[in-house]
Structures are given as structure tokens and as C-alpha cells.
Scaffold this motif. Structure first.
Motif, PDB file in Angstrom:
ATOM      1  N   VAL A   1       6.893   2.666   1.027  1.00  0.00           N
ATOM      2  CA  VAL A   1       5.511   3.090   0.806  1.00  0.00           C
ATOM      3  C   VAL A   1       4.834   2.030  -0.054  1.00  0.00           C
ATOM      4  O   VAL A   1       5.295   1.721  -1.151  1.00  0.00           O
ATOM      5  CB  VAL A   1       5.429   4.458   0.111  1.00  0.00           C
ATOM      6  N   ILE A   2       3.737   1.489   0.471  1.00  0.00           N
ATOM      7  CA  ILE A   2       3.008   0.422  -0.211  1.00  0.00           C
ATOM      8  C   ILE A   2       1.598   0.908  -0.512  1.00  0.00           C
ATOM      9  O   ILE A   2       0.867   1.295   0.400  1.00  0.00           O
ATOM     10  CB  ILE A   2       2.918  -0.834   0.668  1.00  0.00           C
ATOM     11  N   PHE A   3       1.235   0.870  -1.771  1.00  0.00           N
ATOM     12  CA  PHE A   3      -0.156   1.095  -2.142  1.00  0.00           C
ATOM     13  C   PHE A   3      -0.743  -0.249  -2.553  1.00  0.00           C
ATOM     14  O   PHE A   3      -0.370  -0.814  -3.568  1.00  0.00           O
ATOM     15  CB  PHE A   3      -0.255   2.094  -3.300  1.00  0.00           C
ATOM     16  N   TYR A   4      -1.642  -0.763  -1.717  1.00  0.00           N
ATOM     17  CA  TYR A   4      -2.372  -2.017  -1.932  1.00  0.00           C
ATOM     18  C   TYR A   4      -1.483  -3.122  -2.505  1.00  0.00           C
ATOM     19  O   TYR A   4      -1.790  -3.732  -3.531  1.00  0.00           O
ATOM     20  CB  TYR A   4      -3.622  -1.799  -2.810  1.00  0.00           C
ATOM     21  N   GLY A   5      -0.356  -3.362  -1.815  1.00  0.00           N
ATOM     22  CA  GLY A   5       0.571  -4.415  -2.206  1.00  0.00           C
ATOM     23  C   GLY A   5       0.599  -5.541  -1.187  1.00  0.00           C
ATOM     24  O   GLY A   5       0.150  -5.383  -0.049  1.00  0.00           O
ATOM     25  N   SER A   6       1.156  -6.669  -1.583  1.00  0.00           N
ATOM     26  CA  SER A   6       1.247  -7.838  -0.717  1.00  0.00           C
ATOM     27  C   SER A   6       2.140  -7.544   0.488  1.00  0.00           C
ATOM     28  O   SER A   6       3.326  -7.261   0.335  1.00  0.00           O
ATOM     29  CB  SER A   6       1.824  -9.023  -1.509  1.00  0.00           C
ATOM     30  N   PRO A   7       1.590  -7.613   1.705  1.00  0.00           N
ATOM     31  CA  PRO A   7       2.388  -7.261   2.882  1.00  0.00           C
ATOM     32  C   PRO A   7       3.313  -8.392   3.320  1.00  0.00           C
ATOM     33  O   PRO A   7       3.105  -9.561   2.957  1.00  0.00           O
ATOM     34  CB  PRO A   7       1.317  -6.998   3.949  1.00  0.00           C
ATOM     35  N   VAL A   8       4.306  -8.035   4.086  1.00  0.00           N
ATOM     36  CA  VAL A   8       5.160  -9.014   4.773  1.00  0.00           C
ATOM     37  C   VAL A   8       4.612  -9.160   6.180  1.00  0.00           C
ATOM     38  O   VAL A   8       4.543  -8.179   6.927  1.00  0.00           O
ATOM     39  CB  VAL A   8       6.632  -8.555   4.795  1.00  0.00           C
ATOM     40  N   LEU A   9       4.243 -10.369   6.550  1.00  0.00           N
ATOM     41  CA  LEU A   9       3.655 -10.616   7.868  1.00  0.00           C
ATOM     42  C   LEU A   9       4.632 -11.267   8.833  1.00  0.00           C
ATOM     43  O   LEU A   9       4.308 -11.419  10.016  1.00  0.00           O
ATOM     44  CB  LEU A   9       2.398 -11.489   7.722  1.00  0.00           C
TER      45      LEU A   9
ATOM     46  N   VAL B   1      -1.059   1.776   2.348  1.00  0.00           N
ATOM     47  CA  VAL B   1      -2.385   2.311   2.018  1.00  0.00           C
ATOM     48  C   VAL B   1      -3.206   1.224   1.332  1.00  0.00           C
ATOM     49  O   VAL B   1      -2.741   0.608   0.357  1.00  0.00           O
ATOM     50  CB  VAL B   1      -2.262   3.538   1.100  1.00  0.00           C
ATOM     51  N   TYR B   2      -4.419   1.010   1.843  1.00  0.00           N
ATOM     52  CA  TYR B   2      -5.298  -0.005   1.280  1.00  0.00           C
ATOM     53  C   TYR B   2      -6.722   0.537   1.197  1.00  0.00           C
ATOM     54  O   TYR B   2      -7.044   1.557   1.802  1.00  0.00           O
ATOM     55  CB  TYR B   2      -5.296  -1.273   2.154  1.00  0.00           C
ATOM     56  N   GLY B   3      -7.559  -0.164   0.454  1.00  0.00           N
ATOM     57  CA  GLY B   3      -8.983   0.136   0.414  1.00  0.00           C
ATOM     58  C   GLY B   3      -9.740  -0.880   1.253  1.00  0.00           C
ATOM     59  O   GLY B   3      -9.426  -2.082   1.210  1.00  0.00           O
TER      60      GLY B   3
ATOM     61  N   PRO C   1     -11.035   8.684  -2.236  1.00  0.00           N
ATOM     62  CA  PRO C   1     -10.006   8.957  -1.226  1.00  0.00           C
ATOM     63  C   PRO C   1      -8.617   9.181  -1.807  1.00  0.00           C
ATOM     64  O   PRO C   1      -7.652   9.234  -1.059  1.00  0.00           O
ATOM     65  CB  PRO C   1     -10.040   7.673  -0.398  1.00  0.00           C
ATOM     66  N   VAL C   2      -8.537   9.324  -3.144  1.00  0.00           N
ATOM     67  CA  VAL C   2      -7.215   9.439  -3.771  1.00  0.00           C
ATOM     68  C   VAL C   2      -6.455  10.653  -3.246  1.00  0.00           C
ATOM     69  O   VAL C   2      -5.278  10.559  -2.897  1.00  0.00           O
ATOM     70  CB  VAL C   2      -7.348   9.501  -5.313  1.00  0.00           C
ATOM     71  N   ILE C   3      -7.119  11.809  -3.167  1.00  0.00           N
ATOM     72  CA  ILE C   3      -6.419  13.011  -2.721  1.00  0.00           C
ATOM     73  C   ILE C   3      -5.965  12.865  -1.261  1.00  0.00           C
ATOM     74  O   ILE C   3      -4.877  13.329  -0.889  1.00  0.00           O
ATOM     75  CB  ILE C   3      -7.301  14.270  -2.912  1.00  0.00           C
TER      76      ILE C   3
ATOM     77  N   LEU D   1      -1.422  12.092   2.357  1.00  0.00           N
ATOM     78  CA  LEU D   1      -0.804  11.273   3.405  1.00  0.00           C
ATOM     79  C   LEU D   1       0.579  10.820   2.975  1.00  0.00           C
ATOM     80  O   LEU D   1       1.554  10.911   3.740  1.00  0.00           O
ATOM     81  CB  LEU D   1      -1.694  10.061   3.699  1.00  0.00           C
ATOM     82  N   MET D   2       0.680  10.337   1.747  1.00  0.00           N
ATOM     83  CA  MET D   2       1.944   9.823   1.237  1.00  0.00           C
ATOM     84  C   MET D   2       2.994  10.919   1.080  1.00  0.00           C
ATOM     85  O   MET D   2       4.149  10.752   1.486  1.00  0.00           O
ATOM     86  CB  MET D   2       1.691   9.106  -0.089  1.00  0.00           C
ATOM     87  N   THR D   3       2.609  12.058   0.503  1.00  0.00           N
ATOM     88  CA  THR D   3       3.587  13.126   0.304  1.00  0.00           C
ATOM     89  C   THR D   3       4.038  13.719   1.642  1.00  0.00           C
ATOM     90  O   THR D   3       5.217  14.050   1.805  1.00  0.00           O
ATOM     91  CB  THR D   3       3.025  14.223  -0.612  1.00  0.00           C
ATOM     92  N   ASN D   4       3.127  13.838   2.597  1.00  0.00           N
ATOM     93  CA  ASN D   4       3.531  14.329   3.919  1.00  0.00           C
ATOM     94  C   ASN D   4       4.465  13.341   4.614  1.00  0.00           C
ATOM     95  O   ASN D   4       5.427  13.744   5.279  1.00  0.00           O
ATOM     96  CB  ASN D   4       2.301  14.594   4.783  1.00  0.00           C
TER      97      ASN D   4
END
Length: 214
Positions: free
Chosen positions: A101-109, A124-126, A176-178, A183-186
Motif C-alpha cells: 500500500v503506497i500513499f503518495y510514494g515514489s513508484p517503481v516503473l 493512492v495519490y492526489g 478525500p481522506v475518508i 479504500l485502503m481498509t477495504n
């Protein structure tokens, strides 16, 4: 987390443990240092090599496996910003059977690196995140698809970088936090139970629609 093991991270970890009924461990990858000073946080992030983080997280998993109440057959690794980038690199490099689970972190491409994964990814990103613009997020989604990895990559309108700051936003049901929290908990609840994911169901529906059009 970019600022280290601080109170908001501990609160998030406790909330996840309470919500999901599982063990949640917040590792201190800066090894005793936390800060609110951005230049100091940048230095800490740059001075913390991935190999050391991988070793620390391996130690966490080994510790958890020794606890009578722990079931480590299904584990997930989650991170915010700095931690999100470290999480996806840990799972691609050292723990491919763990969900990410990534919250606005550097992705691996790199598709070859992503192909090592054997568990799903949630990112998850903004939309307004200047650090990880949508063109980068789209490339990440495309790389996961090309690698054949079950994934859900969500971008929220009106949100910038690091939009989830504390559990108070969840309690107040701020958008959009909630939405991201649910989304993450589900995602995690379904993964831990072995349920078919929303992403899998969507892919199957798209396949059926494609068959009908053909």
C-alpha cells in the motif's frame, strides 16, 4: 513516513489494528530520529539506504512470526511519501508475497521489477501532487498492468501531496481522506481474508464486455 516515527503515524497504526483486527507494526527506519524540519527530513530520507530498510523490515517480520498470536502467512507493507517508496521497493526486492500500500510514494516503473510481485498493490495519490504528477501515476498504473500485477491506483481530485495528515481527518470524515481510508481498509481486509479484489472483479467485467463486443 518522511518525518520519521511520529505521533500521527502511531495513531494511524493503532487505528488500522483496531479497524482490521490485525497486528500493525510501525517500524522506525530512521532508527530513533524524527523531525518536523523539512531539510532534516530530506537528509534523513536520502541517508537511509533501501538495503538497510529491507533488513529492518525483515527483522520486523521475523519478530512477528515468533509471536503466538501472529499469522504471518499474509502480510502487507504500507508507507507514506518516503515510506511508500520504501514499501514498494521492499516488496519488489525482498518480500514479493506481501501486499503493498503506497500513499503518495515514489513508484517503481520498471516492469521487470514489478513482475517479481506475487501480491496486489494499492497506490493512492492526489491529482494536484507536484512531487508525483499524474503522468508519473499513469506510467505506474501502466507498468503494473504490463507486469500482470493485481492493482488499484487511485488519484483524488483537489488533493496534493501528503493530504492525509492525521486520524482527526478520518474522524471528521474529511474528503478525500475518508474515501482513501475506506479504500485502503477495504483493500487490506479483503486481502487478509483472501477475498476476490475489486480490481479482479473489474478486470473480469471488462473481459466479459470485450467478449460481447467481439
Amino acid at each position: 513516513e518522511f518525518f520519521g516515527l511520529n505521533a500521527p503515524i502511531v495513531e494511524k497504526a493503532q487505528a488500522l489494528a483496531d479497524n482490521l483486527g490485525c497486528i500493525v507494526i510501525a517500524p522506525d527506519t530512521f532508527r530513533g530520529v524524527a523531525t518536523s524540519f523539512i531539510p532534516r527530513a530530506i537528509w534523513l530520507a536520502l541517508a537511509t539506504p533501501q538495503d538497510r530498510v529491507n533488513s529492518d523490515l525483515d527483522d520486523v517480520v521475523r519478530w512477528a512470526a515468533r509471536q503466538e498470536y501472529a499469522d504471518t502467512r499474509r502480510i502487507a507493507v504500507m508507507g507514506f511519501c518516503y515510506g511508500g517508496g520504501k514499501a514498494i521497493r521492499y516488496t519488489t526486492q525482498a518480500r514479493p508475497n506481501a501486499a503493498t500500500v503506497i500513499f503518495y510514494g515514489s513508484p517503481v516503473l520498471d516492469v521487470a521489477a514489478l513482475k517479481r510481485l506475487r501480491a496486489p498493490v494499492l497506490a493512492v495519490y492526489g491529482v494536484d501532487d507536484a512531487q508525483f504528477p499524474q503522468r508519473t501515476v499513469v506510467k505506474f498504473r501502466e507498468a503494473l498492468a504490463e507486469a500482470g500485477i493485481e492493482h488499484e491506483v487511485m488519484s483524488y481530485n483537489g488533493a496534493g501531496h501528503a493530504f492525509w495528515k492525521d486520524m482527526g481527518q478520518v474522524q471528521r470524515e474529511e474528503m478525500p481522506v475518508i474515501a482513501a481510508y475506506r479504500l485502503m481498509t477495504n483493500f487490506l481486509r479483503g486481502y487478509f481474508r483472501g477475498d476476490e479484489s475489486v480490481a479482479s472483479k473489474r478486470d473480469f467485467l471488462e473481459f466479459l464486455l470485450g467478449q460481447e463486443e467481439a
